[in-house]
Design a protein around this motif. Structure first.
Motif, PDB file in Angstrom:
ATOM      1  N   UNK A  16      -2.546 -15.886  -0.669  1.00  0.00           N
ATOM      2  CA  UNK A  16      -1.994 -14.981   0.448  1.00  0.00           C
ATOM      3  C   UNK A  16      -3.112 -15.220   2.028  1.00  0.00           C
ATOM      4  N   UNK A  17      -2.514 -15.642   2.893  1.00  0.00           N
ATOM      5  CA  UNK A  17      -3.347 -15.749   4.055  1.00  0.00           C
ATOM      6  C   UNK A  17      -3.866 -14.504   4.512  1.00  0.00           C
ATOM      7  N   UNK A  18      -4.945 -14.437   4.757  1.00  0.00           N
ATOM      8  CA  UNK A  18      -5.625 -13.104   5.249  1.00  0.00           C
ATOM      9  C   UNK A  18      -5.336 -12.654   6.529  1.00  0.00           C
ATOM     10  N   UNK A  19      -4.287 -11.732   6.856  1.00  0.00           N
ATOM     11  CA  UNK A  19      -3.622 -11.170   7.952  1.00  0.00           C
ATOM     12  C   UNK A  19      -4.764 -10.218   8.611  1.00  0.00           C
ATOM     13  N   UNK A  20      -4.577 -10.169  10.251  1.00  0.00           N
ATOM     14  CA  UNK A  20      -5.459  -9.051  10.529  1.00  0.00           C
ATOM     15  C   UNK A  20      -5.613  -7.763   9.963  1.00  0.00           C
ATOM     16  N   UNK A  21      -4.184  -7.631   9.660  1.00  0.00           N
ATOM     17  CA  UNK A  21      -3.971  -6.103   9.049  1.00  0.00           C
ATOM     18  C   UNK A  21      -4.733  -6.110   7.710  1.00  0.00           C
ATOM     19  N   UNK A  22      -4.631  -7.178   6.609  1.00  0.00           N
ATOM     20  CA  UNK A  22      -5.269  -7.224   5.406  1.00  0.00           C
ATOM     21  C   UNK A  22      -6.987  -7.327   5.669  1.00  0.00           C
ATOM     22  N   UNK A  23      -7.156  -7.971   6.895  1.00  0.00           N
ATOM     23  CA  UNK A  23      -8.702  -7.891   7.004  1.00  0.00           C
ATOM     24  C   UNK A  23      -9.144  -6.712   7.430  1.00  0.00           C
ATOM     25  N   UNK A  24      -8.437  -5.806   8.406  1.00  0.00           N
ATOM     26  CA  UNK A  24      -9.023  -4.719   8.857  1.00  0.00           C
ATOM     27  C   UNK A  24      -9.111  -3.782   7.614  1.00  0.00           C
TER      28      UNK A  24
ATOM     29  N   UNK B  11      -0.911   0.628   8.211  1.00  0.00           N
ATOM     30  CA  UNK B  11       0.135   0.936   7.310  1.00  0.00           C
ATOM     31  C   UNK B  11      -0.260   2.446   6.749  1.00  0.00           C
ATOM     32  N   UNK B  12      -1.165   3.108   7.198  1.00  0.00           N
ATOM     33  CA  UNK B  12      -1.489   4.509   6.736  1.00  0.00           C
ATOM     34  C   UNK B  12      -0.355   5.491   6.538  1.00  0.00           C
ATOM     35  N   UNK B  13       0.778   5.292   7.677  1.00  0.00           N
ATOM     36  CA  UNK B  13       1.491   6.473   7.698  1.00  0.00           C
ATOM     37  C   UNK B  13       2.536   6.378   6.239  1.00  0.00           C
ATOM     38  N   UNK B  14       2.388   5.154   5.752  1.00  0.00           N
ATOM     39  CA  UNK B  14       3.286   4.970   4.498  1.00  0.00           C
ATOM     40  C   UNK B  14       2.522   5.367   3.107  1.00  0.00           C
ATOM     41  N   UNK B  15       1.380   5.901   3.179  1.00  0.00           N
ATOM     42  CA  UNK B  15       0.811   6.492   1.877  1.00  0.00           C
ATOM     43  C   UNK B  15       1.466   7.684   1.855  1.00  0.00           C
ATOM     44  N   UNK B  16       1.774   7.992   0.560  1.00  0.00           N
ATOM     45  CA  UNK B  16       2.366   9.328   0.159  1.00  0.00           C
ATOM     46  C   UNK B  16       2.146   9.391  -1.318  1.00  0.00           C
ATOM     47  N   UNK B  17       2.396  10.638  -1.870  1.00  0.00           N
ATOM     48  CA  UNK B  17       2.190  10.880  -3.178  1.00  0.00           C
ATOM     49  C   UNK B  17       3.557  10.448  -3.900  1.00  0.00           C
ATOM     50  N   UNK B  18       3.821   9.661  -4.635  1.00  0.00           N
ATOM     51  CA  UNK B  18       4.792   8.906  -5.460  1.00  0.00           C
ATOM     52  C   UNK B  18       5.055   8.816  -6.737  1.00  0.00           C
ATOM     53  N   UNK B  19       6.175   8.809  -7.160  1.00  0.00           N
ATOM     54  CA  UNK B  19       6.458   8.628  -8.721  1.00  0.00           C
ATOM     55  C   UNK B  19       7.069   7.571  -8.814  1.00  0.00           C
ATOM     56  N   UNK B  20       7.123   6.879  -9.820  1.00  0.00           N
ATOM     57  CA  UNK B  20       7.550   5.438 -10.302  1.00  0.00           C
ATOM     58  C   UNK B  20       9.239   5.672 -10.267  1.00  0.00           C
ATOM     59  N   UNK B  21       9.732   4.604  -9.768  1.00  0.00           N
ATOM     60  CA  UNK B  21      11.316   4.572  -9.841  1.00  0.00           C
ATOM     61  C   UNK B  21      11.679   3.399 -10.359  1.00  0.00           C
ATOM     62  N   UNK B  22      12.206   2.339  -9.694  1.00  0.00           N
ATOM     63  CA  UNK B  22      12.644   0.967 -10.255  1.00  0.00           C
ATOM     64  C   UNK B  22      11.468  -0.087 -10.213  1.00  0.00           C
ATOM     65  N   UNK B  23      10.217   0.404 -10.380  1.00  0.00           N
ATOM     66  CA  UNK B  23       9.219  -0.764 -10.227  1.00  0.00           C
ATOM     67  C   UNK B  23       9.247  -1.403 -11.519  1.00  0.00           C
ATOM     68  N   UNK B  24       8.694  -2.620 -11.396  1.00  0.00           N
ATOM     69  CA  UNK B  24       8.566  -3.416 -12.894  1.00  0.00           C
ATOM     70  C   UNK B  24       7.081  -3.488 -13.188  1.00  0.00           C
ATOM     71  N   UNK B  25       6.205  -3.137 -12.227  1.00  0.00           N
ATOM     72  CA  UNK B  25       4.612  -3.309 -12.497  1.00  0.00           C
ATOM     73  C   UNK B  25       3.880  -2.139 -11.723  1.00  0.00           C
ATOM     74  N   UNK B  26       2.858  -1.529 -12.430  1.00  0.00           N
ATOM     75  CA  UNK B  26       2.110  -0.446 -11.729  1.00  0.00           C
ATOM     76  C   UNK B  26       0.757  -1.165 -11.717  1.00  0.00           C
ATOM     77  N   UNK B  27       0.080  -0.834 -10.598  1.00  0.00           N
ATOM     78  CA  UNK B  27      -1.527  -1.222 -10.474  1.00  0.00           C
ATOM     79  C   UNK B  27      -2.297  -0.137 -10.140  1.00  0.00           C
ATOM     80  N   UNK B  28      -3.384   0.217 -10.722  1.00  0.00           N
ATOM     81  CA  UNK B  28      -4.201   1.346 -10.100  1.00  0.00           C
ATOM     82  C   UNK B  28      -5.361   0.645  -9.614  1.00  0.00           C
TER      83      UNK B  28
END
Length: 324
Positions: free
Chosen positions: A146-154, A68-85
């Motif tokens: 949440x079941x721990x998938x190989x992606x989550x585990x890595x 999932x690393x290519x999905x990381x970007x500098x983003x601004x909130x849009x229509x989200x209903x929750x922010x997590x830091x």
């Protein structure tokens, strides 16, 4: 299943009530920042939620194995209903997308393990007893079922392995070693992760280490080094190259405190502090507007390198007097 705690349960309840979540982590990210946010992203997706990740800085080459690393970007909130830091102790260190104006009235969940965190969220789960934020995300995903998938585990195993420096730090606990074993059983490849994080370097990075180590200064048990713009340009290195060199010079016999000063393009100076057990560099970072752990902390100063060095060394000298 980890024992329940009110803070983690409150976080889980807020996540269950949300549909669209935006996850932030800090600038100058490390393996725990990348691993924790991506592990949480995959976990929330498994619950059917939208959960993009916002990190202002690019992903270094040695972390581009993370799912999932290519999905990381500098983003601004849009229509989200929750922010997590995640894994950030200072509300000013999450990039331009995170501010009172951009967040607005949305609830903010803070998940962090830094002792200097001021608890700036609507819901704050801050526990310095965790050696890595990735372990907190692991416990949270268990709470959420949440079941721990190989992606989550890595992703989570990367956060745990890097924030404990390969399980070598003094705050490595039996619980985090047990969590790592469970993540390995779920598909995390620990030898591969450690090789990518610590044993895979570009030629420019190795050459930069040579330049940085040539700047080394030692005064009693305090040492400091510098990553200068001209040196990085000479070898074709980036600002993020040279990672690990502060911990390396801390290993010099007799050294208990190490500082790395990184000269930046914008005229500021990034400072990384490392220390042996019993020497709390987090208090120095916090006094200068930064944060971190007692043995690993940092701050970015709006000063040129020479002035930043003088200021930080003054504070570190005071720290030595307090500790001796």
């Amino acid at each position: 299943m980890p024992p329940t705690t009110p803070d983690r349960d409150a976080v889980a309840a807020a996540i269950c009530q949300s549909r669209r979540v935006l996850i932030f982590s800090h600038v100058n990210p490390d393996g725990d920042a990348f691993g924790s946010t991506l592990g949480l992203m995959w976990g929330l997706r498994a619950l059917g939620k939208s959960a993009p990740v916002s990190i202002a800085d690019p992903v270094p080459f040695n972390y581009r194995f993370l799912p999932g690393w290519p999905e990381i970007a500098s983003r601004f909130p849009t229509d989200e209903d929750l922010i997590i830091t995640v894994d950030g102790s200072d509300p000013t260190r999450f990039g331009p997308g995170f501010s009172p104006d951009t967040v607005g009235q949305r609830p903010v969940i803070v998940i962090d393990h830094h002792v200097t965190n001021p608890r700036f969220g609507t819901i704050n789960w801050v526990d310095p007893g965790y050696p890595a934020c990735a372990q907190m995300i692991y416990d949270l995903l268990q709470t959420l079922g949440v079941p721990i998938s190989p992606e989550i585990a890595t992703c989570l195993l990367t956060g745990i392995a890097t924030d404990t420096l390969g399980f070598s730090t003094d705050h490595t606990t039996p619980e985090i070693v047990q969590a790592a074993g469970e993540l390995m059983r779920a598909g995390g490849d620990l030898p591969f992760i450690l090789k990518q994080a610590y044993s895979t370097r570009r030629l420019s990075d190795v050459r930069l280490w040579g330049h940085i180590l040539m700047t080394l200064q030692l005064e009693r048990h305090l040492t400091w080094i510098e990553s200068r713009l001209e040196d990085r340009r000479a070898v074709g290195a980036s600002e993020g190259d040279g990672s690990g060199v502060a911990s390396f010079v801390l290993s010099i016999e007799g050294v208990t405190v190490a500082a790395l000063f990184v000269e930046r393009e914008d005229g500021t100076t990034k400072v990384s502090l490392r220390s042996a057990v019993g020497w709390d560099v987090a208090q120095v970072a916090a006094a200068l507007g930064g944060g971190g752990h007692p043995q690993a902390a940092g701050v970015t100063l709006s000063l040129p390198l020479a002035e930043a060095r003088a200021l930080v060394l003054h504070h570190l000298a005071q720290l030595r007097l307090q500790e001796e």
